[in-house]
Design an enzyme around this catalytic site. Sequence first.
Site, PDB file in Angstrom:
ATOM      1  CB  SER A  16       8.265   7.301  -7.992  1.00 48.63           C
ATOM      2  OG  SER A  16       9.224   7.775  -8.905  1.00 48.63           O
ATOM      3  CE1 TYR A  63       7.372   2.809 -11.010  1.00 49.21           C
ATOM      4  CE2 TYR A  63       8.077   5.059 -11.408  1.00 49.21           C
ATOM      5  CZ  TYR A  63       8.112   3.915 -10.644  1.00 49.21           C
ATOM      6  OH  TYR A  63       8.867   3.878  -9.502  1.00 49.21           O
TER       7      TYR A  63
HETATM    8  N1  LIG Z   1      14.866   2.221  -8.064  1.00 52.36           N
HETATM    9  C1  LIG Z   1      14.377   3.404  -8.340  1.00 52.36           C
HETATM   10  O1  LIG Z   1      15.023   4.226  -9.034  1.00 52.36           O
HETATM   11  C2  LIG Z   1      13.035   3.804  -7.781  1.00 52.36           C
HETATM   12  C3  LIG Z   1      12.701   5.161  -7.786  1.00 52.36           C
HETATM   13  C4  LIG Z   1      11.484   5.559  -7.265  1.00 52.36           C
HETATM   14  C5  LIG Z   1      10.608   4.614  -6.756  1.00 52.36           C
HETATM   15  N2  LIG Z   1      10.949   3.290  -6.786  1.00 52.36           N
HETATM   16  C6  LIG Z   1       9.975   2.336  -6.238  1.00 52.36           C
HETATM   17  O2  LIG Z   1      10.605   1.592  -5.212  1.00 52.36           O
HETATM   18  C7  LIG Z   1       9.907   0.375  -5.032  1.00 52.36           C
HETATM   19  C8  LIG Z   1      10.911  -0.760  -4.904  1.00 52.36           C
HETATM   20  O3  LIG Z   1      11.596  -0.912  -6.142  1.00 52.36           O
HETATM   21  P1  LIG Z   1      13.164  -1.175  -6.228  1.00 52.36           P
HETATM   22  O4  LIG Z   1      13.767   0.004  -6.840  1.00 52.36           O
HETATM   23  O5  LIG Z   1      13.672  -1.653  -4.948  1.00 52.36           O
HETATM   24  O6  LIG Z   1      13.179  -2.310  -7.346  1.00 52.36           O
HETATM   25  P2  LIG Z   1      13.499  -3.862  -7.282  1.00 52.36           P
HETATM   26  O7  LIG Z   1      14.853  -4.100  -6.730  1.00 52.36           O
HETATM   27  O8  LIG Z   1      13.186  -4.371  -8.651  1.00 52.36           O
HETATM   28  O9  LIG Z   1      12.429  -4.428  -6.232  1.00 52.36           O
HETATM   29  C9  LIG Z   1      11.065  -4.579  -6.551  1.00 52.36           C
HETATM   30  C10 LIG Z   1      10.429  -5.464  -5.495  1.00 52.36           C
HETATM   31  O10 LIG Z   1       9.018  -5.575  -5.782  1.00 52.36           O
HETATM   32  C11 LIG Z   1       8.655  -6.959  -5.788  1.00 52.36           C
HETATM   33  N3  LIG Z   1       7.567  -7.212  -6.710  1.00 52.36           N
HETATM   34  C12 LIG Z   1       7.519  -6.901  -8.035  1.00 52.36           C
HETATM   35  N4  LIG Z   1       6.379  -7.369  -8.576  1.00 52.36           N
HETATM   36  C13 LIG Z   1       5.702  -7.992  -7.572  1.00 52.36           C
HETATM   37  C14 LIG Z   1       4.456  -8.689  -7.504  1.00 52.36           C
HETATM   38  N5  LIG Z   1       3.692  -8.869  -8.588  1.00 52.36           N
HETATM   39  N6  LIG Z   1       4.068  -9.192  -6.312  1.00 52.36           N
HETATM   40  C15 LIG Z   1       4.841  -9.049  -5.204  1.00 52.36           C
HETATM   41  N7  LIG Z   1       6.030  -8.406  -5.209  1.00 52.36           N
HETATM   42  C16 LIG Z   1       6.442  -7.883  -6.386  1.00 52.36           C
HETATM   43  C17 LIG Z   1       9.937  -7.698  -6.218  1.00 52.36           C
HETATM   44  O11 LIG Z   1       9.940  -9.010  -5.697  1.00 52.36           O
HETATM   45  P3  LIG Z   1       9.654 -10.352  -6.540  1.00 52.36           P
HETATM   46  O12 LIG Z   1      10.194 -10.139  -7.926  1.00 52.36           O
HETATM   47  O13 LIG Z   1      10.373 -11.403  -5.748  1.00 52.36           O
HETATM   48  O14 LIG Z   1       8.175 -10.506  -6.484  1.00 52.36           O
HETATM   49  C18 LIG Z   1      11.016  -6.877  -5.507  1.00 52.36           C
HETATM   50  O15 LIG Z   1      11.173  -7.331  -4.185  1.00 52.36           O
HETATM   51  C19 LIG Z   1       8.952   0.235  -6.226  1.00 52.36           C
HETATM   52  O16 LIG Z   1       7.644   0.559  -5.818  1.00 52.36           O
HETATM   53  C20 LIG Z   1       9.485   1.268  -7.211  1.00 52.36           C
HETATM   54  O17 LIG Z   1       8.468   1.762  -8.042  1.00 52.36           O
HETATM   55  C21 LIG Z   1      12.142   2.865  -7.278  1.00 52.36           C
END
Ligand SMILES: NC(=O)c1ccc[n+]([C@@H]2O[C@H](COP(=O)([O-])OP(=O)(O)OC[C@H]3O[C@@H](n4cnc5c(N)ncnc54)[C@H](OP(=O)(O)O)[C@@H]3O)[C@@H](O)[C@H]2O)c1
Length: 260
Positions: free
Chosen positions: A140, A153
């Site tokens: 990130s 985070y």
């Molecule tokens: N959205 C943003 O603004 C942003 C910005 C920078 C980086 N990111 C990064 O992008 C990545 C994906 O996030 P997203 O934005 O797509 O959010 P999201 O829609 O909330 O997706 C998060 C994913 O991680 C899985 N997950 C969470 N806890 C878990 C666990 N204990 N074991 C296995 N799987 C788990 C969730 O699946 P389940 O709940 O089904 O387990 C879900 O598929 C993350 O690493 C986040 O830090 C996001």
Amino acid sequence: MIEPRALITGASSGLGAEFARQLAAKGKDLVLVARRAEPLQKLADELADEFNVSVDIFQADLSRTDATAKLFADLSDRGLTVDYLINNAGAVGPDLLRGRDWPAQQAYIELMMTSVAGMCHHFIPSMQKRGFGRVLNVASVAGLVSLAGDTSYGPTKAYLIALSKGLAATVGRRGVNVLALCPGFTHTEFHQSPELARMKSKSPAILWYDAEIVVREGLAALEKGKTVYVSGRLYRYLIPLMKTGPGGWLIARMGIERDY
Ligand SMILES: NC(=O)c1ccc[n+]([C@@H]2O[C@H](COP(=O)([O-])OP(=O)(O)OC[C@H]3O[C@@H](n4cnc5c(N)ncnc54)[C@H](OP(=O)(O)O)[C@@H]3O)[C@@H](O)[C@H]2O)c1
């Protein structure tokens, strides 16, 4: 002949589901991993139908210490080989100082850092042997700047960036590309809590990218052999500014609260 496939963690929503879609569109067979079976199965059925690829799903909680070893063993038992590893699963975590539940803090560190190290530990050696592999760790922009109030985070994402650089320097010449992808704000399920939804509603819309763009840029940077890539042109301009003296002022203008 064994056809290697792409493994994507956190594929049940957001960026992970989009990685699955774009890799399936390129004809890759997939292994999808997350805790929630229902959205994984729905996505698997959709992608198998639309792109004629084979999709396996594995339910795993990556905050558990034994999760990555078990996943690796289960895949090996089923004869599934991985050549694209997308370590994407992640979540908002407890505040390191105010959250007084240490086991919850440890589980968070396990999910955000240890599980990614575990996946690399298990899956990269066979990529090295085959002379081909692609590893994309979703970090990130929060891993590139330090913010008061972010003691959890951002630091975990800084580790992923450091890990990716070290791995890339080690295995890059053996056909294994390793990338830390650093997205800025992206429309996914990540900001669903009331606090983050409020922060999202107050921040300028221009800062928010669609998952489709972030993933497309990330996969292109991975193929080019980049080691750290900030997705979104705006963030590529903003990051150097955020690291300077007026960075705090800029962050406040962006609507990012320092104390959630
Ligand atoms: N959205 C943003 O603004 C942003 C910005 C920078 C980086 N990111 C990064 O992008 C990545 C994906 O996030 P997203 O934005 O797509 O959010 P999201 O829609 O909330 O997706 C998060 C994913 O991680 C899985 N997950 C969470 N806890 C878990 C666990 N204990 N074991 C296995 N799987 C788990 C969730 O699946 P389940 O709940 O089904 O387990 C879900 O598929 C993350 O690493 C986040 O830090 C996001």
